[in-house]
Motif scaffolding. Structure first.
Motif, mmCIF file in Angstrom:
data_model
loop_
_atom_site.group_PDB
_atom_site.id
_atom_site.type_symbol
_atom_site.label_atom_id
_atom_site.label_comp_id
_atom_site.label_asym_id
_atom_site.label_seq_id
_atom_site.Cartn_x
_atom_site.Cartn_y
_atom_site.Cartn_z
ATOM 1 N N LEU A 146 0.471 -1.115 -0.026
ATOM 2 C CA LEU A 146 0.078 -0.435 -0.329
ATOM 3 C C LEU A 146 0.665 1.489 0.464
ATOM 4 O O LEU A 146 1.963 1.507 0.490
ATOM 5 C CB LEU A 146 -0.665 -0.344 0.848
ATOM 6 N N GLN A 147 0.330 2.485 -0.646
ATOM 7 C CA GLN A 147 1.352 3.468 -1.040
ATOM 8 C C GLN A 147 0.226 4.653 -0.778
ATOM 9 O O GLN A 147 -0.817 5.110 -0.822
ATOM 10 C CB GLN A 147 1.715 3.802 -1.832
ATOM 11 N N ALA A 174 3.344 0.998 2.678
ATOM 12 C CA ALA A 174 4.079 -0.436 3.584
ATOM 13 C C ALA A 174 3.275 -1.630 3.227
ATOM 14 O O ALA A 174 2.388 -1.747 2.130
ATOM 15 C CB ALA A 174 2.448 -0.140 4.780
ATOM 16 N N ASP A 175 3.884 -2.412 4.280
ATOM 17 C CA ASP A 175 3.719 -4.047 3.224
ATOM 18 C C ASP A 175 3.788 -5.120 3.954
ATOM 19 O O ASP A 175 3.790 -5.101 5.396
ATOM 20 C CB ASP A 175 4.488 -4.298 1.985
ATOM 21 N N ILE A 176 2.865 -5.919 3.596
ATOM 22 C CA ILE A 176 2.573 -6.736 4.173
ATOM 23 C C ILE A 176 2.671 -8.516 3.696
ATOM 24 O O ILE A 176 1.989 -8.726 2.634
ATOM 25 C CB ILE A 176 1.419 -7.112 5.303
ATOM 26 N N ARG A 177 3.599 -9.714 4.110
ATOM 27 C CA ARG A 177 4.085 -10.422 3.513
ATOM 28 C C ARG A 177 2.989 -11.964 4.495
ATOM 29 O O ARG A 177 3.818 -11.925 5.240
ATOM 30 C CB ARG A 177 4.958 -11.037 2.511
ATOM 31 N N SER A 208 7.846 2.293 5.358
ATOM 32 C CA SER A 208 8.451 3.508 4.592
ATOM 33 C C SER A 208 8.604 4.931 4.484
ATOM 34 O O SER A 208 7.184 4.874 3.689
ATOM 35 C CB SER A 208 10.061 2.564 3.942
ATOM 36 N N TYR A 209 8.898 5.422 4.954
ATOM 37 C CA TYR A 209 8.867 6.985 4.237
ATOM 38 C C TYR A 209 9.935 7.462 3.406
ATOM 39 O O TYR A 209 11.111 7.149 4.330
ATOM 40 C CB TYR A 209 8.044 7.834 5.688
ATOM 41 N N GLN A 210 9.205 8.293 2.576
ATOM 42 C CA GLN A 210 10.530 8.272 1.403
ATOM 43 C C GLN A 210 10.206 10.234 1.836
ATOM 44 O O GLN A 210 9.189 10.719 1.114
ATOM 45 C CB GLN A 210 10.997 7.986 0.434
ATOM 46 N N TRP A 211 11.190 10.835 2.106
ATOM 47 C CA TRP A 211 11.711 12.348 1.486
ATOM 48 C C TRP A 211 13.073 12.415 0.853
ATOM 49 O O TRP A 211 13.880 12.257 0.964
ATOM 50 C CB TRP A 211 11.287 12.632 3.178
ATOM 51 N N ARG A 212 11.945 13.544 -0.079
ATOM 52 C CA ARG A 212 13.667 13.667 -1.281
ATOM 53 C C ARG A 212 14.509 12.559 -1.714
ATOM 54 O O ARG A 212 14.272 10.778 -2.427
ATOM 55 C CB ARG A 212 14.563 14.839 -0.410
ATOM 56 N N TRP A 213 15.765 11.954 -1.208
ATOM 57 C CA TRP A 213 16.486 11.349 -1.077
ATOM 58 C C TRP A 213 16.797 10.413 0.180
ATOM 59 O O TRP A 213 17.412 9.737 -0.331
ATOM 60 C CB TRP A 213 18.353 12.026 -1.821
ATOM 61 N N ILE A 214 16.160 10.448 1.402
ATOM 62 C CA ILE A 214 15.749 10.110 2.629
ATOM 63 C C ILE A 214 15.076 9.385 1.947
ATOM 64 O O ILE A 214 13.778 9.152 2.182
ATOM 65 C CB ILE A 214 15.653 10.759 3.521
ATOM 66 N N THR A 215 15.319 7.623 2.830
ATOM 67 C CA THR A 215 13.718 7.091 3.072
ATOM 68 C C THR A 215 14.219 5.975 5.181
ATOM 69 O O THR A 215 15.143 5.899 5.156
ATOM 70 C CB THR A 215 13.865 5.784 2.787
ATOM 71 N N LYS A 249 13.882 -4.850 12.531
ATOM 72 C CA LYS A 249 14.789 -3.911 12.494
ATOM 73 C C LYS A 249 14.589 -2.819 11.166
ATOM 74 O O LYS A 249 12.952 -2.695 11.325
ATOM 75 C CB LYS A 249 16.199 -4.676 11.440
ATOM 76 N N GLY A 250 15.126 -2.225 11.789
ATOM 77 C CA GLY A 250 15.039 -0.167 10.857
ATOM 78 C C GLY A 250 15.999 0.535 10.923
ATOM 79 O O GLY A 250 17.253 0.053 11.764
ATOM 80 N N GLY A 251 16.326 1.566 10.077
ATOM 81 C CA GLY A 251 17.292 2.881 9.555
ATOM 82 C C GLY A 251 17.091 3.458 8.759
ATOM 83 O O GLY A 251 15.429 3.645 8.572
ATOM 84 N N VAL A 252 17.718 4.570 8.477
ATOM 85 C CA VAL A 252 17.928 5.230 7.136
ATOM 86 C C VAL A 252 18.773 4.688 6.029
ATOM 87 O O VAL A 252 19.747 4.608 6.320
ATOM 88 C CB VAL A 252 17.737 6.741 7.823
#
Length: 157
Positions: A70-71, A78-81, A116-123, A150-153
């Motif tokens: 989903l977007q 967001a995704d679920i598998r 995930s959230y994307q802003w310009r060149w950062i996710t 896990k999480g990150g940038v």
């Protein structure tokens, strides 16, 4: 000198369907990017002569996956598998009395999800694998981790 002493015959098939319904399954705030469904099957047979192979027939026999992504319009994804895996073969497990028990692998379901959230060149992202902490084993009875988060940038340069 090492040499192969096992003849292994492998046959299998794989099918995957990916639907991109964003044009007809979307609203002002949310759209369904993809719906995926897949199945794979492998069948092995071996010939070893007088030798015994301890691992040649421990393989992933059946795998089924179903997923949705989903977007939102704000670049939030967001995704679920859902995944089912069934491994062929057996594994040995040591008992408290010092004996070893041979057990067949059991099939299991797991659920994975991510956001995930994307802003310009950062996710910025967070993912979790095996959310239900289903107990499962890999090759040779190796216990795989339960829930893994896990999480990150990510930065694109």
């Amino acid at each position: 000198m090492a040499q192969n002493i096992t003849e292994l015959n492998t046959l299998g098939e794989e099918v995957e369907i990916i639907i991109r319904p964003a044009d007809f399954l979307s609203s002002k705030w949310l759209s369904v990017n993809t719906i995926e469904c897949g199945y794979s099957h492998i069948d092995n047979s071996k010939s070893t002569g007088e030798y015994e192979s301890l691992y040649a027939l421990d393989y992933l026999k059946h795998k089924f996956t179903a997923a949705i992504r989903l977007q939102s319009v704000e670049k939030l994804t967001a995704d679920i598998r859902f995944v089912y895996q069934d491994r062929a073969g057996n594994y040995d497990i040591a008992q408290a009395d010092g004996t070893v028990e041979t057990r067949p692998y059991s099939g299991f379901w797991s659920v994975d999800a991510g956001i995930s959230y994307q802003w310009r060149w950062i996710t910025i992202f967070a993912e979790s694998t095996n959310i239900t902490a289903a107990r499962n084993f890999d090759f040779s009875g190796l216990t795989l981790p339960g829930r893994w988060t896990k999480g990150g940038v990510k930065v694109k340069i």
